[in-house]
Structure formats: structure tokens, C-alpha cells
Design an enzyme around this catalytic site. Structure first.
Site, short mmCIF file in Angstrom:
data_model
loop_
_atom_site.label_atom_id
_atom_site.label_comp_id
_atom_site.label_asym_id
_atom_site.label_seq_id
_atom_site.Cartn_x
_atom_site.Cartn_y
_atom_site.Cartn_z
N GLU A 191 32.46 8.86 69.96
CA GLU A 191 31.10 8.56 70.28
C GLU A 191 30.42 9.71 70.93
O GLU A 191 31.14 10.45 71.83
CB GLU A 191 30.66 7.10 70.82
CG GLU A 191 29.50 6.69 70.90
CD GLU A 191 29.25 5.36 71.56
OE1 GLU A 191 28.05 4.79 71.25
OE2 GLU A 191 30.03 4.87 72.24
N GLU A 222 28.46 -3.68 65.73
CA GLU A 222 29.22 -3.76 66.91
C GLU A 222 28.43 -4.78 68.07
O GLU A 222 27.67 -5.01 68.11
CB GLU A 222 28.70 -2.39 67.60
CG GLU A 222 29.73 -2.03 69.05
CD GLU A 222 29.42 -0.65 69.21
OE1 GLU A 222 29.47 -0.22 70.60
OE2 GLU A 222 29.28 0.26 68.48
N GLU A 231 33.96 -2.76 74.07
CA GLU A 231 33.41 -2.03 75.26
C GLU A 231 33.46 -3.19 76.51
O GLU A 231 33.55 -2.37 77.79
CB GLU A 231 31.88 -2.00 74.95
CG GLU A 231 31.20 -1.15 75.74
CD GLU A 231 29.74 -1.14 75.46
OE1 GLU A 231 28.89 -0.73 76.36
OE2 GLU A 231 29.39 -0.96 74.26
N HIS A 239 34.39 3.78 73.51
CA HIS A 239 32.91 3.81 73.99
C HIS A 239 32.61 4.92 74.81
O HIS A 239 33.23 5.55 75.55
CB HIS A 239 32.59 2.43 74.76
CG HIS A 239 31.41 2.51 75.17
ND1 HIS A 239 31.18 2.70 76.78
CD2 HIS A 239 29.99 2.40 74.93
CE1 HIS A 239 29.70 2.58 77.05
NE2 HIS A 239 29.09 2.38 75.90
#
Length: 391
Positions: free
Chosen positions: A337, A241, A267, A317
């Protein structure tokens, strides 16, 4: 016809207990600077914006944002509020375009889009409350029985402590885990070795039949990432990531097209056009926007459609309720997440100290209630004494 009567913004500044910063805690975009200071300092979220929108019939929708809350508050109060007052919240697409186009010279990315996100989230909360439906039912309805979530913490720390933390998530029933690296380009081969030791430690605890995600948080560069990726392949990560800064789109593309480890990001990307660029270049294998940054539900749904056409999964995110509704209502959002509840450290944890209603994982899954209207969030006073509130 319902009309928007008022918009109120508050910034919650955390004054309570905070976990002190540690060296090599998590790589980040500041790491390449030579100054000796807390590199993560500018990436800690110890403030949070709440945006309440009230209609003329007394319905209040709650939006939120975590990036530069004081600046986002000023943006809403000065520039966006006059554009939204008097509008019908169900005209959300028009309201979004009005905010976006009237602020286009300076607001199409960054703080402008964060402020737009907070308002848009509140509008969808209002629509859910008026129709007495959860937001995910307005977006497309339930697409999965429950949402699989991955435990997302495992910051760089002494190996024994890291393994103890990983073991705690295994015992809670998680089957997916995300870890962070602590060293980057300026740390040389010795830092690479330490990063490998972190990965070995986590994989040893969670086993081979689990998903391991790895995050760099923009702390590497293209050269360093190209050297690290072959060393990481033996750990079979689901993704790597944000290996480079968000603006290095071609760097993302080069790494993803190495076809060694899938690259994830987004993100720190904004609006539909930002993600179109990533997808056109095949720069990411997973998209990870955050609803309270990317433009709110209205923008996120457009990104979801484009991503699905490219068969690139979207995994928002941070989890949190504004993102869970998107995951529940989209087939192309397979998992979410989850930030474990913890003493305030980076600051993502503040969400749990400000709001009530976020679901609690059970054996690695969360669920949303079909009968709770809107987002399902309320503002709690439980920890109010730990905050300084700016109105």
C-alpha cells in the site's frame, strides 16, 4: 556483546495545518452510533509515537506506532522498558516472548501489542545498523526487483473531485488503486446508491485493465455487506476490505465464503494467534496486518509463514518503511500500500512529516536500497515547529 542501555519514547502531536472533516468521508465502526458528531474523529491519527532504543556502544534503533500513542508511550515507559534494558538486541525472539508473556493478562492485543511492536521494530533497526545490512536482508533478502504499490486514498467526496484525484494517480503511473465508501447501514438504499456512484466514478477513470480495491473500514455489518457485494461485483474489485468490525470473525468468514468478492482484513488484528483464527475459518483472502500494531517484525514473520502455508497473500497496511521491508523479503507479500503525500487529514500522512527515508514511487513502484543499514529512516526536524513533542 551488545547490550540495550536505554529506551526513550516521544509522542509527536500535530499542531499544523489539517484538512477539516467532511460528512460521509469514510465509513467506519462509529457510523452505527446515533450521535451527531465527526464519526471519524476517533480514527484520526494526529499523534505518533517514536521509540528510540540505544545500545551500550551508541547504536540507536528507531521504532514507531500510531495507535493511541500516549497510552503506548506509558506502556513502554512503565512496563516494557524494565524488561528490555540489559538484554542483547539479537535475542529478539526471547525479548519478544518476555514482553508478551509478562504482560499477557492485559497486553496480548490492542495497546499492549502496539507498544511491543514499537520496541521490536527498533530492535531490528539496531540489528541492521550493527550488521550494516538493511532489515530486509536480515529477514530473507530481496525477493523482487522492486515493489508494486497501489495508490491508497480516494475517500468519498463530490464525484468530479474524486475523478480528478483518481486521474492524478493514473498520470503518476499507478496501475492499482484503493477507494473508500462513504455510506453504511443507517443510510439505507439511498446510501447504497451513492456508494455505487463512487465506484462507477473511479472505475470510469482508471479503466478496466487495472486493480480496484474497495474499503469499508469496519463501517458496514454482515447484513449490509451481503446486500452490497452483489451490486459491487460488476466493478471486479480485487478485494473488499474490512466490511465488518474486526471482532466479527465469523462475519468475515461468511462473506469470504460467498466467493463473490475476495475479503481482506487484519489491520486491526493482533499477534500470530489472531491471524491463525482468520486463516482456520477461511475468513480472509488477503491479510493486511500493520507491522507497528501486530507485534513488530518478529510476530509478522510468523504470520507470513502461516499465511503462505494457506496460500493467502499478505499485503501490509499503510506501506511505510517498517512494512516495505517485510514486503521486499517475502514471496507471499506481492504488493504494498502507498499513502500519497498529502496535507494532514486522517493522519497516516504524519509519517512523512516525522521521518525521512521512505521511498518515493515511480510509475507505481518503490524500491529499497541494498546498502542502507537498518530501516533506513531518520527523524527530521523539517516540520518540528508544527508538532508539540511529549517526552
Amino acid at each position: 556483546m551488545t547490550k540495550i542501555k536505554d529506551i526513550r519514547t516521544k509522542v509527536y502531536q500535530w499542531n499544523g495545518k489539517t484538512v477539516p472533516p467532511q460528512n460521509n468521508f469514510c465509513t467506519n465502526a462509529s457510523d452505527l452510533l446515533f450521535e451527531k458528531s465527526d464519526a471519524m474523529g476517533s480514527f484520526r491519527f494526529h499523534e505518533w509515537l517514536i521509540c528510540e532504543i540505544e545500545t551500550d556502544d551508541g547504536i540507536v534503533g528507531i521504532g514507531n506506532a500510531a495507535l493511541a500513542p500516549q497510552v503506548a508511550k506509558k506502556t513502554i515507559d512503565t512496563y516494557l522498558k524494565p524488561l528490555v534494558i540489559g538484554e542483547d538486541p539479537f535475542d529478539y525472539a526471547y525479548i519478544w516472548e518476555k514482553m508478551y508473556r509478562r504482560t499477557h493478562a492485559w497486553g496480548r492485543r490492542g495497546i499492549g501489542m502496539v507498544a511491543i511492536s514499537a520496541i521490536d521494530i527498533a530492535l531490528w533497526d539496531i540489528m541492521g545498523k550493527i550488521t550494516k545490512k538493511p532489515v530486509f536482508k536480515l529477514l530473507g533478502g530481496r525477493t523482487k526487483e522492486k515493489i508494486p504499490v497501489y495508490a491508497s486514498k480516494l475517500y468519498s467526496q463530490p464525484i468530479k473531485d474524486l475523478q480528478k484525484e483518481a486521474e492524478s494517480y493514473v498520470k503518476q503511473g499507478f496501475k492499482m488503486f484503493k477507494m473508500r465508501f462513504g455510506w453504511g447501514p443507517k443510510d439505507g438504499p439511498e446510501g447504497m446508491k451513492k456508494n455505487i456512484e463512487l465506484a462507477e466514478a473511479v472505475r470510469e477513470v482508471i479503466g478496466e485493465d487495472t486493480d480496484l480495491m474497495m474499503e469499508c473500514y469496519m463501517g458496514w455489518n454482515l447484513d449490509y455487506a451481503k446486500r452490497m457485494i452483489p451490486k459491487l461485483m460488476k466493478f471486479n474489485p480485487r478485494w473488499l476490505e474490512e466490511p465488518v468490525i474486526a471482532d466479527d470473525i465469523h462475519g468475515y468468514a461468511e462473506l469470504n465464503n460467498m466467493k463473490m468478492i475476495p475479503i481482506s482484513g487484519g489491520e486491526h488484528e493482533f499477534n500470530m494467534f489472531g491471524f491463525k483464527q482468520l486463516l482456520d475459518l477461511k475468513a480472509v483472502s488477503y491479510i493486511q496486518y500493520d507491522n507497528n500494531r501486530v507485534g513488530g517484525f518478529t510476530a509478522a514473520q510468523k504470520i507470513n509463514a502461516i499465511a503462505e502455508a494457506h496460500q493467502v497473500p499478505v499485503i501490509p497496511h499503510a506501506g511505510q518503511m517498517h512494512n516495505y521491508h517485510l514486503t521486499m523479503s517475502n514471496f507471499n507479500c506481492p504488493i504494498s500500500e502507498f499513502f500519497p503525500v498529502h496535507d494532514v487529514e486522517i493522519g497516516n500522512e504524519l509519517f512523512y512529516y516525522i521521518f525521512e527515508g521512505d521511498p518515493v514511487p515511480e510509475n507505481g513502484f518503490i524500491n529499497l536500497d541494498d546498502n542502507t543499514p537498518g530501516l533506513g529512516l531518520t527523524i527530521t526536524d523539517k516540520y518540528k515547529s508544527d508538532f508539540n513533542i511529549i517526552e
